[in-house]
Design an enzyme around this catalytic site. Structure first.
Site, PDB file in Angstrom:
ATOM      1  N   ALA A  25       0.785  -1.107   0.354  1.00  0.00           N
ATOM      2  CA  ALA A  25      -0.107   0.225  -0.247  1.00  0.00           C
ATOM      3  C   ALA A  25       1.096   1.448   0.266  1.00  0.00           C
ATOM      4  O   ALA A  25       2.106   1.272  -0.339  1.00  0.00           O
ATOM      5  CB  ALA A  25      -1.480   0.389   1.399  1.00  0.00           C
ATOM      6  N   ASN A  26       0.476   2.762  -0.095  1.00  0.00           N
ATOM      7  CA  ASN A  26       1.200   3.405   0.232  1.00  0.00           C
ATOM      8  C   ASN A  26       0.412   4.508   1.596  1.00  0.00           C
ATOM      9  O   ASN A  26      -1.048   4.295   1.780  1.00  0.00           O
ATOM     10  CB  ASN A  26       0.982   4.626  -1.164  1.00  0.00           C
ATOM     11  CG  ASN A  26      -0.130   4.864  -1.708  1.00  0.00           C
ATOM     12  OD1 ASN A  26      -0.907   5.350  -1.399  1.00  0.00           O
ATOM     13  ND2 ASN A  26      -0.138   3.937  -3.010  1.00  0.00           N
TER      14      ASN A  26
END
Ligand code: C5P
Length: 225
Positions: free
Chosen positions: A29-30
């Site tokens: 993810a970010n």
């Protein structure tokens, strides 16, 4: 905001990160919060647009009057965007993961004593902005992308506009000292066919209203982007 300025218009907005599963309990993810995209969707709805917000996993309530489609992966985000067409404008504010895991495991990966850690092979994700910008019968009249840059903001954003084929690029300076990334304020340069517009430093709600106003102006004039 001019209420009703976007009445009868359908606008697609993407927001948030994507999550790319490794196995049933793990993902890549970010740090995108989704705040800027949600603020844009809210402002567009205030202008009377029918807004479809395709959102990755975020911790935000749905904006008033906005239809939210929640997705997890980039592939799901692309499918949800395709399903939302046709639209008059598409605003791609999502921080789509660049890669997904080639072989996601259907079972939780176990760490076995003595065996080496797994090696993940990554494959590129579809570029949703580039797909929406591609010529075709469903091409929205106005496609807007985002660019996060740390230097030469205008030059890189103009190059991104050309590379993606979109009409406008909303560029921001994400050097850590600006405090913009993960923060509540944003400082925008809007790149259009006609050049660069520098906006003052505004909170993300105000950036959303500014952009909604610019989009309303675009649709009220006969100017092409
Ligand atoms: O290529 P880059 O990630 O720098 O471009 C950012 C812009 O492209 C943003 O508008 C983002 O929403 C969009 N994008 C996308 N799909 C991707 C990657 C980026 O829509 N896979």
């Amino acid at each position: 905001l001019p209420a009703g300025a976007l009445a009868g218009r359908h606008v697609l907005v993407t927001a948030g990160p994507t999550h790319e599963p490794i196995d049933p309990v793990r993902y890549l993810a970010n740090r995108s919060s989704g705040r800027q995209g949600y603020a844009i969707a809210a402002a567009l709805a205030e202008c009377g647009a029918r807004v479809t917000l395709v959102s990755g996993p975020v911790d935000l309530p749905p904006p008033a009057g906005v239809a939210v489609t929640r997705v997890e992966t980039a592939a799901q985000m692309l499918a949800a965007c395709d399903a939302a067409l046709p639209c008059d404008a598409a605003i791609c504010a999502a921080a789509v993961a660049d890669w997904h895991v080639a072989q996601r495991s259907e079972r939780k990966m176990k760490k076995a004593a003595g065996s080496p850690p797994p090696v993940l092979t990554l494959l590129p994700n579809p570029d949703i902005l580039a797909r929406l910008s591609a010529p075709g019968p469903d091409r929205p009249a106005l496609v807007v992308g985002f660019a996060a840059e740390t230097h030469d903001v205008e030059r890189h954003a103009a190059a991104k506009r050309a590379a993606k084929g979109c009409d406008w690029v909303v560029a921001n300076d994400v050097r850590p000292e600006t405090g913009i990334m993960g923060g509540t304020e944003n400082e925008i340069v809007l790149i259009t066919r006609d050049g660069a517009e520098r906006w003052p430093r505004l909170d993300k709600q105000a950036v959303g209203r500014h952009l909604a106003l610019r989009i309303a102006q675009y649709f009220s004039s006969d100017r092409s982007p």
